[in-house]
Design a protein around this motif. Structure first.
Motif, PDB file in Angstrom:
ATOM      1  N   UNK A 347       0.915  -1.080  -0.422  1.00  0.00           N
ATOM      2  CA  UNK A 347       0.471  -0.045   0.003  1.00  0.00           C
ATOM      3  C   UNK A 347       1.090   1.274  -0.262  1.00  0.00           C
ATOM      4  N   UNK A 348       1.849   0.926   0.699  1.00  0.00           N
ATOM      5  CA  UNK A 348       2.712   2.474   0.765  1.00  0.00           C
ATOM      6  C   UNK A 348       2.939   2.903  -0.736  1.00  0.00           C
ATOM      7  N   UNK A 349       3.783   1.658  -1.199  1.00  0.00           N
ATOM      8  CA  UNK A 349       4.228   2.156  -1.711  1.00  0.00           C
ATOM      9  C   UNK A 349       3.468   2.629  -3.054  1.00  0.00           C
ATOM     10  N   UNK A 350       2.003   2.181  -2.679  1.00  0.00           N
ATOM     11  CA  UNK A 350       1.235   2.316  -4.455  1.00  0.00           C
ATOM     12  C   UNK A 350       0.815   3.805  -3.826  1.00  0.00           C
ATOM     13  N   UNK A 351       0.984   4.377  -2.894  1.00  0.00           N
ATOM     14  CA  UNK A 351       0.435   6.227  -2.282  1.00  0.00           C
ATOM     15  C   UNK A 351       2.073   7.135  -3.187  1.00  0.00           C
ATOM     16  N   UNK A 352       1.090   8.520  -3.713  1.00  0.00           N
ATOM     17  CA  UNK A 352       1.844   8.913  -4.123  1.00  0.00           C
ATOM     18  C   UNK A 352       1.661  10.198  -3.580  1.00  0.00           C
ATOM     19  N   UNK A 353       2.148  11.380  -4.295  1.00  0.00           N
ATOM     20  CA  UNK A 353       2.274  12.519  -3.610  1.00  0.00           C
ATOM     21  C   UNK A 353       1.344  13.081  -3.079  1.00  0.00           C
ATOM     22  N   UNK A 354       1.626  13.265  -1.270  1.00  0.00           N
ATOM     23  CA  UNK A 354       0.766  13.672  -0.828  1.00  0.00           C
ATOM     24  C   UNK A 354       0.389  15.130  -0.344  1.00  0.00           C
ATOM     25  N   UNK A 355       0.758  16.194  -0.973  1.00  0.00           N
ATOM     26  CA  UNK A 355       1.235  17.783  -0.301  1.00  0.00           C
ATOM     27  C   UNK A 355      -0.701  17.985  -0.618  1.00  0.00           C
ATOM     28  N   UNK A 356      -1.429  17.807  -1.551  1.00  0.00           N
ATOM     29  CA  UNK A 356      -3.325  18.301  -1.448  1.00  0.00           C
ATOM     30  C   UNK A 356      -3.449  17.200  -0.636  1.00  0.00           C
ATOM     31  N   UNK A 357      -3.392  16.730   0.719  1.00  0.00           N
ATOM     32  CA  UNK A 357      -3.818  15.650   1.719  1.00  0.00           C
ATOM     33  C   UNK A 357      -5.114  17.007   2.091  1.00  0.00           C
ATOM     34  N   UNK A 358      -5.830  16.663   2.351  1.00  0.00           N
ATOM     35  CA  UNK A 358      -7.101  17.443   2.820  1.00  0.00           C
ATOM     36  C   UNK A 358      -8.066  16.133   3.866  1.00  0.00           C
ATOM     37  N   UNK A 359      -8.317  16.552   4.727  1.00  0.00           N
ATOM     38  CA  UNK A 359      -8.988  15.610   5.830  1.00  0.00           C
ATOM     39  C   UNK A 359     -10.784  15.860   5.685  1.00  0.00           C
ATOM     40  N   UNK A 360     -11.279  16.816   5.485  1.00  0.00           N
ATOM     41  CA  UNK A 360     -12.289  17.222   5.978  1.00  0.00           C
ATOM     42  C   UNK A 360     -12.690  17.115   4.223  1.00  0.00           C
ATOM     43  N   UNK A 361     -12.804  17.113   2.918  1.00  0.00           N
ATOM     44  CA  UNK A 361     -13.246  17.324   1.476  1.00  0.00           C
ATOM     45  C   UNK A 361     -11.980  15.802   0.780  1.00  0.00           C
ATOM     46  N   UNK A 362     -12.665  15.287   0.171  1.00  0.00           N
ATOM     47  CA  UNK A 362     -12.041  14.826  -0.921  1.00  0.00           C
ATOM     48  C   UNK A 362     -11.085  15.552  -2.149  1.00  0.00           C
ATOM     49  N   UNK A 363     -10.043  14.874  -1.792  1.00  0.00           N
ATOM     50  CA  UNK A 363      -8.678  15.195  -1.933  1.00  0.00           C
ATOM     51  C   UNK A 363      -7.909  14.660  -3.140  1.00  0.00           C
ATOM     52  N   UNK A 364      -8.760  13.667  -3.691  1.00  0.00           N
ATOM     53  CA  UNK A 364      -8.386  13.241  -4.900  1.00  0.00           C
ATOM     54  C   UNK A 364      -6.507  13.057  -4.399  1.00  0.00           C
ATOM     55  N   UNK A 365      -6.198  12.281  -3.637  1.00  0.00           N
ATOM     56  CA  UNK A 365      -4.698  11.706  -2.817  1.00  0.00           C
ATOM     57  C   UNK A 365      -4.899  10.522  -2.667  1.00  0.00           C
ATOM     58  N   UNK A 366      -4.301   9.881  -3.959  1.00  0.00           N
ATOM     59  CA  UNK A 366      -4.637   7.886  -4.423  1.00  0.00           C
ATOM     60  C   UNK A 366      -4.231   7.136  -4.567  1.00  0.00           C
ATOM     61  N   UNK A 367      -3.820   6.286  -4.809  1.00  0.00           N
ATOM     62  CA  UNK A 367      -3.019   5.154  -4.646  1.00  0.00           C
ATOM     63  C   UNK A 367      -3.320   4.499  -6.107  1.00  0.00           C
ATOM     64  N   UNK A 368      -1.975   4.098  -6.652  1.00  0.00           N
ATOM     65  CA  UNK A 368      -1.939   3.564  -8.177  1.00  0.00           C
ATOM     66  C   UNK A 368      -0.663   2.392  -8.352  1.00  0.00           C
TER      67      UNK A 368
END
Length: 461
Positions: A347-368
């Protein structure tokens, strides 16, 4: 009973109280038959904390606006379109007038809670929670002259042709009957009857926990079904939430719910992920997790988070397990350590840049490149200490219930029952075919409770 009543309301929760108060305000003589003892009155309503409310512009504690179309779209999404749109729109469009009505009947509101709920625009929170709402309504009902019998267990409604002629119940060790002009059924679902759940779900139901009251056993519902009253919904559909596996078998309430899933990975007993933890904001998707966990081996799941996520969700009633390594956490949770470490590293290897992480709304920070994907809030789980919770399926209420029309009236195959209406969880399956939307059960109960009370009083008068 020596006193004649115009209306008998079966049940003692939000829908029942809304019906009783509305009817009493017309001058009708109303009796509430509540199965629970007084300290446990209120059904599942005492475990609630908010109701979802349409509004044009700010209203009470609600900010901005929340249109009928947006509300309906939210409902369609969580139910997969399995809803009666006419009744759904009626509940939604009527909700706006409910908030001031609730205030007029003793309910106080507060600003929305923080954390992953993020409901300041859509849901109005009760000051003091559902217990305070229930107590306020009982005070108002008493002032309106409504009589209440606690520990009054209704066993049978005599359906003679197209009307109810008698209500049989037990109270104080005696079997009693009353023959009102009108009846409102607001006695909830059958979720506390685990045998009925097992018939619907199979042996897996024996591992379910019941979040709400022990008194909703479907006795009145079963009695009416046996007499040919029309039903709606499926017996295996319900409002089921993934709750803390350490919760009690019954009556743990809303505090046993865990809001950490969006910031976690969730694995089964084999330490394997099985669903997208970041599919949508939690108020719209939390209710699917009960069914997801129910489909896993032994009906159990496990939440894994790290230190950077610990303060992003509502605090849990039981503290999480804590460990300095994933291996140690796996041992504490009786999970295969090697598999858990592999699952987390993949899972960790599938995570990308989390700079746009926002905990209270859909942030699109996703895995590949990992299945299942995590489509929002996907950050590596790598900062010790690590924390874990066990998850079990917690059933709130069942959706098999009485079919109603827009006046809340019940029917048989031969046509309407002239003097019987239903409100609340016992008819919610008319609108909720599957899934759940945070706060919508209280909306259904309030809207249809008021409608049922109005119609029952009009018939009685």
């Amino acid at each position: 009973m020596t006193q004649a009543y115009d209306i008998v309301v079966i049940g003692g929760g939000n829908a029942a109280l809304c019906a009783a108060m509305t009817a009493a305000e017309t001058g009708a003589r109303v009796l509430i038959l509540e199965t629970a003892p007084k300290p446990y009155r209120g059904g599942n309503s005492r475990h609630t904390r908010n109701f979802r409310c349409m509004h044009t512009g700010p209203l009470g504690p609600l900010v901005d606006d929340y249109s009928e179309d947006e509300y309906l779209a939210d409902l369609i999404k969580v139910t997969g379109g399995k809803t009666d749109e006419t009744l759904a729109r009626l509940a939604i469009s009527s909700s706006e007038e409910c908030l001031p009505w609730m205030q007029d009947h003793g309910v106080h509101f507060q600003p929305s809670l923080s954390g992953t709920l993020s409901l300041a625009r859509t849901n109005a929170f009760f000051m003091g929670g559902g217990k305070s709402l229930v107590n306020a309504y009982y005070r108002t009902a008493q002032a309106l002259g409504v009589d209440v019998l606690y520990e009054a267990a209704v066993r049978h409604l005599e359906l003679d042709g197209d009307q109810i002629t008698r209500v049989d119940y037990s109270h104080a060790g005696q079997n009693r009957s009353v023959s009102p002009k009108s009846v409102v059924v607001a006695s909830g679902g059958f979720q506390a009857d685990t045998d009925w759940l097992t018939r619907a779900w199979g042996p897996a139901a024996q591992n379910f926990l019941i979040r709400g009251t022990t008194y909703n056993r479907g006795i009145v519902l079963a009695d009416l079904i046996d007499q040919g009253v029309q039903t709606v919904g499926d017996a295996d559909q319900c409002h089921a939430v993934a709750i803390d596996g350490r919760a009690p078998k019954y009556d743990g309430g809303i505090v046993t719910r865990l809001d950490c899933v969006p910031f976690s990975i969730v694995v089964n007993k084999n330490a394997e992920r099985f669903y997208d933890e970041g599919e949508d904001v939690w108020p719209k998707r939390y209710a699917i997790w009960g069914r997801l966990v129910a489909a896993q081996p032994d009906q159990v799941g496990y939440v894994i988070i790290d230190s950077k996520s610990l303060d992003l969700f509502m605090p849990s009633v039981f503290p999480p397990l804590k460990a300095d390594s994933l291996q140690e956490l796996a041992q504490m949770m009786d999970l295969p350590a090697g598999t858990l470490e592999h699952t987390v590293s993949t899972f960790n290897a599938a995570c990308s840049d989390s700079a746009d992480f926002h905990p209270t709304e859909l942030d699109g920070v996703s895995t590949t490149g990992v299945t299942p994907a995590k489509t929002n809030w996907a950050r590596p789980i790598c900062d010790p200490p690590f924390y874990g919770y066990s998850l079990r399926t917690g059933v709130t209420f069942t959706y098999l219930g009485l079919k109603v029309d827009k006046t809340a009236q019940c029917s048989t195959a031969n046509g309407p029952i002239k003097n019987m209406w239903a409100a609340g969880e016992t008819m919610a399956g008319s609108i909720l075919g599957q899934g759940y939307l945070a706060g919508f059960g209280m909306t259904i109960g309030t809207v249809f409770g008021r409608i049922a009370g109005r119609e029952a009083a009009a018939y009685a008068n």
